[in-house]
Design a protein around this motif. Structure first.
Motif, PDB file in Angstrom:
ATOM      1  N   VAL A 181     -12.286   6.336  -6.391  1.00  0.00           N
ATOM      2  CA  VAL A 181     -12.330   4.944  -7.008  1.00  0.00           C
ATOM      3  C   VAL A 181     -13.048   3.729  -5.816  1.00  0.00           C
ATOM      4  CG1 VAL A 181     -10.435   5.253  -8.501  1.00  0.00           C
ATOM      5  CG2 VAL A 181      -9.935   3.894  -6.320  1.00  0.00           C
ATOM      6  N   ALA A 182     -13.228   2.735  -6.438  1.00  0.00           N
ATOM      7  CA  ALA A 182     -13.952   1.797  -5.398  1.00  0.00           C
ATOM      8  C   ALA A 182     -12.593   1.208  -4.494  1.00  0.00           C
ATOM      9  CB  ALA A 182     -14.261   0.293  -6.263  1.00  0.00           C
ATOM     10  N   GLU A 183     -13.123   0.524  -3.549  1.00  0.00           N
ATOM     11  CA  GLU A 183     -12.275   0.209  -2.350  1.00  0.00           C
ATOM     12  C   GLU A 183     -11.142  -0.520  -2.624  1.00  0.00           C
ATOM     13  OE1 GLU A 183     -12.347  -2.780   1.508  1.00  0.00           O
ATOM     14  OE2 GLU A 183     -13.837  -1.341   1.399  1.00  0.00           O
ATOM     15  N   GLN A 184     -11.439  -1.560  -3.707  1.00  0.00           N
ATOM     16  CA  GLN A 184     -10.481  -2.583  -4.297  1.00  0.00           C
ATOM     17  C   GLN A 184      -9.449  -2.174  -5.038  1.00  0.00           C
ATOM     18  OE1 GLN A 184     -13.594  -2.668  -4.644  1.00  0.00           O
ATOM     19  NE2 GLN A 184     -14.350  -3.220  -6.983  1.00  0.00           N
ATOM     20  N   ASP A 185      -9.582  -0.697  -5.713  1.00  0.00           N
ATOM     21  CA  ASP A 185      -8.767  -0.238  -6.617  1.00  0.00           C
ATOM     22  C   ASP A 185      -8.030   1.160  -5.967  1.00  0.00           C
ATOM     23  OD1 ASP A 185      -9.705  -1.948  -8.575  1.00  0.00           O
ATOM     24  OD2 ASP A 185     -11.640  -0.699  -8.919  1.00  0.00           O
ATOM     25  N   ASP A 186      -8.343   1.240  -4.687  1.00  0.00           N
ATOM     26  CA  ASP A 186      -7.747   2.490  -4.194  1.00  0.00           C
ATOM     27  C   ASP A 186      -6.068   2.136  -3.844  1.00  0.00           C
ATOM     28  OD1 ASP A 186      -8.570   5.329  -2.827  1.00  0.00           O
ATOM     29  OD2 ASP A 186      -7.204   4.407  -1.552  1.00  0.00           O
ATOM     30  N   PRO A 187      -5.459   3.210  -4.455  1.00  0.00           N
ATOM     31  CA  PRO A 187      -3.898   3.035  -4.173  1.00  0.00           C
ATOM     32  C   PRO A 187      -3.261   3.458  -2.936  1.00  0.00           C
ATOM     33  CG  PRO A 187      -4.563   4.818  -5.686  1.00  0.00           C
ATOM     34  CD  PRO A 187      -5.578   4.064  -5.500  1.00  0.00           C
ATOM     35  N   THR A 188      -4.165   4.417  -2.296  1.00  0.00           N
ATOM     36  CA  THR A 188      -3.815   4.718  -0.895  1.00  0.00           C
ATOM     37  C   THR A 188      -4.026   3.690   0.112  1.00  0.00           C
ATOM     38  OG1 THR A 188      -4.253   7.091  -1.385  1.00  0.00           O
ATOM     39  CG2 THR A 188      -4.121   6.490   0.809  1.00  0.00           C
ATOM     40  N   LEU A 189      -5.083   2.890   0.041  1.00  0.00           N
ATOM     41  CA  LEU A 189      -5.539   1.950   0.796  1.00  0.00           C
ATOM     42  C   LEU A 189      -4.372   0.796   0.720  1.00  0.00           C
ATOM     43  CD1 LEU A 189      -7.292   0.576   3.032  1.00  0.00           C
ATOM     44  CD2 LEU A 189      -8.685  -0.310   1.091  1.00  0.00           C
ATOM     45  N   ALA A 190      -4.135   0.542  -0.684  1.00  0.00           N
ATOM     46  CA  ALA A 190      -3.134  -0.531  -0.754  1.00  0.00           C
ATOM     47  C   ALA A 190      -1.747   0.042  -0.154  1.00  0.00           C
ATOM     48  CB  ALA A 190      -2.946  -0.735  -2.408  1.00  0.00           C
ATOM     49  N   ALA A 191      -1.293   1.316  -0.205  1.00  0.00           N
ATOM     50  CA  ALA A 191       0.171   1.734   0.102  1.00  0.00           C
ATOM     51  C   ALA A 191       0.057   1.560   1.494  1.00  0.00           C
ATOM     52  CB  ALA A 191       0.186   3.247  -0.444  1.00  0.00           C
ATOM     53  N   VAL A 192      -1.018   1.833   2.331  1.00  0.00           N
ATOM     54  CA  VAL A 192      -1.008   1.891   3.625  1.00  0.00           C
ATOM     55  C   VAL A 192      -1.264   0.611   4.457  1.00  0.00           C
ATOM     56  CG1 VAL A 192      -2.460   2.510   5.893  1.00  0.00           C
ATOM     57  CG2 VAL A 192      -2.168   4.048   3.802  1.00  0.00           C
ATOM     58  N   ARG A 193      -1.892  -0.382   3.642  1.00  0.00           N
ATOM     59  CA  ARG A 193      -1.699  -1.774   3.966  1.00  0.00           C
ATOM     60  C   ARG A 193      -0.191  -2.510   3.732  1.00  0.00           C
ATOM     61  NH1 ARG A 193      -6.446  -5.400   1.097  1.00  0.00           N
ATOM     62  NH2 ARG A 193      -5.525  -6.886   2.648  1.00  0.00           N
ATOM     63  N   GLU A 194       0.314  -2.028   2.995  1.00  0.00           N
ATOM     64  CA  GLU A 194       1.561  -2.505   2.939  1.00  0.00           C
ATOM     65  C   GLU A 194       2.442  -1.708   3.659  1.00  0.00           C
ATOM     66  OE1 GLU A 194       5.463  -2.107  -0.682  1.00  0.00           O
ATOM     67  OE2 GLU A 194       3.034  -1.770  -1.344  1.00  0.00           O
ATOM     68  N   ALA A 195       2.192  -0.541   4.089  1.00  0.00           N
ATOM     69  CA  ALA A 195       3.152   0.027   5.064  1.00  0.00           C
ATOM     70  C   ALA A 195       2.880  -0.560   6.503  1.00  0.00           C
ATOM     71  CB  ALA A 195       2.871   1.522   5.014  1.00  0.00           C
TER      72      ALA A 195
END
Length: 274
Positions: free
Chosen positions: A58-72
């Motif tokens: 998916v696009a960067e803004q929609d990527d759940p892995t990126l979101a999860a790592v940012r939160e971590a």
């Protein structure tokens, strides 16, 4: 002195399971006192079946892995170099994109892999990264990380010393080389090339790698490494069998010490045209 953690992954075809591993690695890195975690190339999804993989990209803004790592990162209060993710590039192709995330969970730098892996190996393995991925066009440095100014590369970039020279000349203290090296090329060249790049530039090289047999049946070399500016390995995680975390200490004062002994960066001159 900065304590860093490297996550040697065995990323598979299920992004949710891969996310779980990344978040756990961030938690354990923080608990182990690391100021920064480094993860491999394709940390979110490793799948040679591009038709199957496409449904997860998916696009960067929609990527759940990126979101999860940012939160971590924010939860653990540590920096994370997310080696790379496969993301939509906007033109029907993918981007192989790495991220540097700070302890507030903010993205401080992005890098799209410049050199794409198009090879035919003697073992019969055939890889055509350019068939699905768009090459990057920009060099990236991120300042004020726990390992100083961090230059970004990805995997096959390792074979192009001009990129490392450009990063060193621009002020890099450390260069990251997240990777998913094949076993044949890893056995032949991985340690040699990483040590050479560190020696040439007189800086630290941190290479978090994929390792072991993956769900798409590829095998990667492992041997996540931290190399000091003299070319000495400070950490070698060995071949991959199971995902794991390891730690190393990076002393940035070592850079000045080595460069004083062999000031190669100061001695570089323009090469005349032939």
């Amino acid at each position: 002195m900065a304590r860093v953690a490297l996550y040697q992954a065995q990323t598979g075809i299920d992004p949710a399971a891969n996310r779980t591993g990344l978040v756990a690695a961030a938690r354990d890195a923080a608990a182990g006192g690391a100021a920064m975690l480094f993860t491999p190339e394709m940390s979110g999804l490793l799948d040679a079946n591009r038709d199957r993989a496409r449904g997860h990209v998916v696009a960067e803004q929609d990527d759940p892995t990126l979101a999860a790592v940012r939160e971590a990162a924010a939860r653990g209060g540590l920096w994370i170099h997310l080696g790379s993710l496969a993301l939509q590039a906007g033109d029907g192709r993918f981007a192989n994109r790495g991220f540097v995330i700070d302890p507030a969970g903010e993205i401080r730098g992005r890098y799209d892999k410049i050199h794409l892996f198009d090879v035919d190996l003697p073992t019969g393995e055939r890889w055509r990264e350019s068939a699905a991925y768009r090459p990057g066009e920009a060099v990236t440095l991120v300042e004020d990380t726990p390992v100083g100014t961090l230059g970004l590369t990805i995997c096959y970039d390792l074979r192009f010393p001009a990129l490392f020279a450009r990063l060193a000349e621009a002020g890099a203290d450390t260069i990251a080389v997240p990777a998913a090296f094949t076993v044949p090329t890893g056995k032949a060249h991985w340690h040699i090339l990483l040590r050479a790049r560190a020696i040439e530039a007189g800086l630290f090289v941190i290479a978090a790698a994929q390792g072991g047999r993956h769900q798409d049946d590829r095998a990667t070399y492992g041997h996540s490494l931290v190399i000091d500016p003299w070319g000495e390995p400070l950490l070698d995680m060995g071949p991959g069998d199971t995902p794991r975390l390891a730690f190393a200490e990076v002393d940035l004062a070592r850079i000045a010490e080595v460069r004083a002994r062999v000031p190669a960066l100061e001695h570089r001159r323009p090469i005349p045209a032939i």
